[in-house]
Design an enzyme around this catalytic site. Structure first.
Site, PDB file in Angstrom:
ATOM      1  N   ASP A   9       8.234  73.462  39.096  1.00  0.00           N
ATOM      2  CA  ASP A   9       8.883  73.122  40.369  1.00  0.00           C
ATOM      3  C   ASP A   9       8.910  71.742  40.842  1.00  0.00           C
ATOM      4  O   ASP A   9       8.280  70.920  40.204  1.00  0.00           O
ATOM      5  CB  ASP A   9       8.294  74.176  41.338  1.00  0.00           C
ATOM      6  CG  ASP A   9       9.230  74.316  42.539  1.00  0.00           C
ATOM      7  OD1 ASP A   9      10.618  73.950  42.601  1.00  0.00           O
ATOM      8  OD2 ASP A   9       8.911  74.958  43.635  1.00  0.00           O
ATOM      9  N   ASP A  75      12.306  78.756  40.096  1.00  0.00           N
ATOM     10  CA  ASP A  75      13.008  79.449  41.139  1.00  0.00           C
ATOM     11  C   ASP A  75      14.284  78.410  41.265  1.00  0.00           C
ATOM     12  O   ASP A  75      15.159  78.773  42.076  1.00  0.00           O
ATOM     13  CB  ASP A  75      12.410  79.318  42.508  1.00  0.00           C
ATOM     14  CG  ASP A  75      11.900  78.090  43.117  1.00  0.00           C
ATOM     15  OD1 ASP A  75      12.744  77.408  43.737  1.00  0.00           O
ATOM     16  OD2 ASP A  75      10.867  77.925  42.576  1.00  0.00           O
ATOM     17  N   ASP A 124       4.999  75.295  43.375  1.00  0.00           N
ATOM     18  CA  ASP A 124       5.288  74.634  44.317  1.00  0.00           C
ATOM     19  C   ASP A 124       3.928  73.907  45.055  1.00  0.00           C
ATOM     20  O   ASP A 124       4.584  72.859  45.706  1.00  0.00           O
ATOM     21  CB  ASP A 124       6.054  75.714  45.234  1.00  0.00           C
ATOM     22  CG  ASP A 124       6.253  75.120  46.519  1.00  0.00           C
ATOM     23  OD1 ASP A 124       7.414  74.539  46.721  1.00  0.00           O
ATOM     24  OD2 ASP A 124       5.629  75.418  47.885  1.00  0.00           O
ATOM     25  N   HIS A 257      16.062  83.134  73.221  1.00  0.00           N
ATOM     26  CA  HIS A 257      15.492  83.772  74.852  1.00  0.00           C
ATOM     27  C   HIS A 257      16.584  83.254  75.903  1.00  0.00           C
ATOM     28  O   HIS A 257      17.311  82.569  75.782  1.00  0.00           O
ATOM     29  CB  HIS A 257      14.048  83.147  75.073  1.00  0.00           C
ATOM     30  CG  HIS A 257      14.216  81.499  75.316  1.00  0.00           C
ATOM     31  ND1 HIS A 257      14.530  81.058  76.387  1.00  0.00           N
ATOM     32  CD2 HIS A 257      13.925  80.704  74.371  1.00  0.00           C
ATOM     33  CE1 HIS A 257      14.480  79.894  76.341  1.00  0.00           C
ATOM     34  NE2 HIS A 257      14.017  79.372  75.279  1.00  0.00           N
ATOM     35  N   ARG A 309       8.665  83.041  77.145  1.00  0.00           N
ATOM     36  CA  ARG A 309      10.043  83.323  77.379  1.00  0.00           C
ATOM     37  C   ARG A 309      10.738  84.209  76.414  1.00  0.00           C
ATOM     38  O   ARG A 309      11.670  85.027  76.544  1.00  0.00           O
ATOM     39  CB  ARG A 309      10.931  82.030  77.716  1.00  0.00           C
ATOM     40  CG  ARG A 309      10.658  81.029  76.419  1.00  0.00           C
ATOM     41  CD  ARG A 309      11.121  79.740  77.076  1.00  0.00           C
ATOM     42  NE  ARG A 309      10.839  78.538  75.953  1.00  0.00           N
ATOM     43  CZ  ARG A 309       9.970  77.811  75.793  1.00  0.00           C
ATOM     44  NH1 ARG A 309       8.764  78.275  76.562  1.00  0.00           N
ATOM     45  NH2 ARG A 309       9.953  76.654  74.949  1.00  0.00           N
ATOM     46  N   GLU A 333       8.748  77.209  69.211  1.00  0.00           N
ATOM     47  CA  GLU A 333       9.629  76.242  69.500  1.00  0.00           C
ATOM     48  C   GLU A 333       8.793  74.988  69.245  1.00  0.00           C
ATOM     49  O   GLU A 333       7.464  74.817  68.948  1.00  0.00           O
ATOM     50  CB  GLU A 333      10.091  75.939  70.931  1.00  0.00           C
ATOM     51  CG  GLU A 333      11.229  74.793  71.036  1.00  0.00           C
ATOM     52  CD  GLU A 333      12.240  74.759  70.403  1.00  0.00           C
ATOM     53  OE1 GLU A 333      12.194  74.587  69.065  1.00  0.00           O
ATOM     54  OE2 GLU A 333      13.238  74.971  70.882  1.00  0.00           O
TER      55      GLU A 333
END
Length: 454
Positions: A9, A75, A124, A257, A309, A333
């Site tokens: 990879d 991959d 990886d 949200h 939220r 977030e």
């Protein structure tokens, strides 16, 4: 005759950007890891790094036994298709690398197989270790790795990741099965490896377009979606009608949200602030989207960010659909640091230099140790891969935030990081991305708010 499996990879944090590769040589009879190779190669593209990983793996296999048969698993659909001769190599950086790879071992000794990224984690990891070392101004410590491998070989310890702890037999069986499958699928393609650089067949936008940077090879995993195959004279065009059936994709319905008190004022609201709940408007939006999704009747699972939220929005949908909500921290977030709760104008006034850097560089962090967009992309890509594996063929509602949704869309499109600033994503909007078994992705919907209208 000995049989080896080579897993390789490569990645680039910027494409082109700081790049590195990782390669592993495995004994097909025992499942034992024989050699690990990794190197930071400076500034390069993802594809160049992947080819460099292939070269390192083939050379390591040749050093162990030049007469061994080798089954390469990667991959990178681009590298696999080019090395089998099914796709033409047009990019000038790729041609000499492919030619060199084809000359390391006789073509009859090497077969190639594309595998999903989740099955290529060892290589990886090494590639990312090499890139991390490069970031520190160092090279990956190959000497220490060789010493560890020699110690492992002296005790005949077999690697555990292939099965339950200590299950060497399962690891060996898995390796042998992969080799047998690869031989069967590649039997007619191996002789073309030496002519891969000039063999007719593919044009790829991946080597000509700019891809997004990331802390892993996260943005390179969908290069197959940016690659268009052209049939060779010996391989008739299949067209859409006879394309292989990849089965139902993992479909992510992405729900931002509902509104909070901070939303109308356009204040930074990430994972490092006060974690506001939905406002009255936001709760109404959640009920409207819940009713719309109930009418569609396609959602099978619900996964939400841990913030209040998103959990509240997800709860409204779950109540309508009769489903449970699974919370995944990877969907949270971005942490906006000292900017949490501030408007853009307030940040511009208080932290102008930090804001300018953040707007220009995805590696830049918000003031006060927030999370960069590059770090967010790394986290989101890892979460995406985990969820794709967990919900293959299923339709899942992911209730999350602006940056995670925009990042998922950006990665699916192979768009650069500045595209985050060019997407509109309203409160309680729906977007949809489908992920197929061959690594391709399809953006089916973006920022739909039709369900919010009276």
């Amino acid at each position: 005759m000995r049989e080896f499996i080579v897993e390789a990879d490569g990645g680039s944090r910027g494409n082109p950007g700081p790049a590195g590769y990782g390669s592993v040589v495995i004994d097909a009879a025992t499942g034992e890891t024989l050699v690990e190779r990794a190197e930071y190669i400076g500034v390069a593209t993802n594809n160049v790094a992947e080819y460099r990983g292939l070269l390192a793996g083939l050379r390591a296999a040749r050093e162990l036994d030049p007469s061994a048969t080798v089954h390469v698993r990667m991959d990178s659909k681009l590298v696999i298709e080019q090395m089998t001769g099914r796709w033409k190599i047009k990019h000038p950086d790729m041609k000499p690398l492919a030619t060199e790879a084809a000359r390391i071992l006789p073509p009859g000794q090497v077969t190639y197989e594309w595998i999903p990224r989740e099955r290529n984690k060892h290589a990886d990891r090494l590639a990312n270790e090499a890139m991390d070392a490069g970031k520190r101004g160092e090279q990956w410590d190959a000497g220490a790795a060789r010493a560890a491998l020699e110690a492992s070989a002296s005790t005949r310890t077999l690697p555990e990741p292939a099965g339950p702890p200590g299950d060497a037999a399962a690891g060996a069986a898995k390796a042998r099965e992969a080799l047998a499958q690869g031989r069967a699928s590649a039997a007619t393609a191996t002789a073309a490896a030496t002519s891969a650089p000039s063999a007719p067949s593919a044009t790829t936008a991946a080597t000509a377009a700019t891809s997004a940077p990331s802390g892993t090879k996260a943005e390179a995993d969908l290069r197959a979606a940016r690659t268009v195959a052209t049939p060779t004279a010996s391989q008739p065009s299949t067209g859409w009608s006879s394309a292989p059936d990849l089965g139902a994709p993992a479909t992510f319905v992405l729900l931002r949200h509902g509104e909070t008190p901070l939303t109308p004022e356009k204040r930074f609201s990430g994972s490092g602030g006060s974690d506001p709940s939905l406002s009255e408007v936001g709760r109404e939006q959640a009920e409207r989207v819940a009713a719309s999704l109930a009418r569609r009747g396609t959602i099978q699972h619900i996964v939400a960010s841990p913030l209040a939220r998103t959990r509240e929005t997800a709860g409204a949908v779950a109540a309508r659909l009769g489903l449970e909500v699974t919370v995944d921290d990877g969907l949270r977030e971005t942490d906006f640091g000292a900017w949490e709760g501030l408007t853009f104008s307030e940040v511009r006034e208080r932290h102008p230099d930090d804001l300018n850097a953040w707007l220009a560089d995805p590696e830049a962090e918000p003031t006060g140790g927030g999370e960069s967009f590059a770090a967010t992309a790394t986290r989101i890509a890892a979460t995406r891969d985990k969820l794709i594996a967990a919900y293959a063929g299923r339709t899942v509602l992911l209730v999350t935030h602006v940056t995670p949704i925009k990042t998922l869309v950006r990665l699916a499109l192979g768009a650069p990081p500045e595209s985050l600033f060019r997407m509109e994503l309203s409160a309680a909007s729906l977007s949809v991305v489908a992920y197929y078994a061959d690594g391709n992705a399809s953006v089916r919907l973006l920022n739909d708010t039709s369900h919010l209208r009276p």
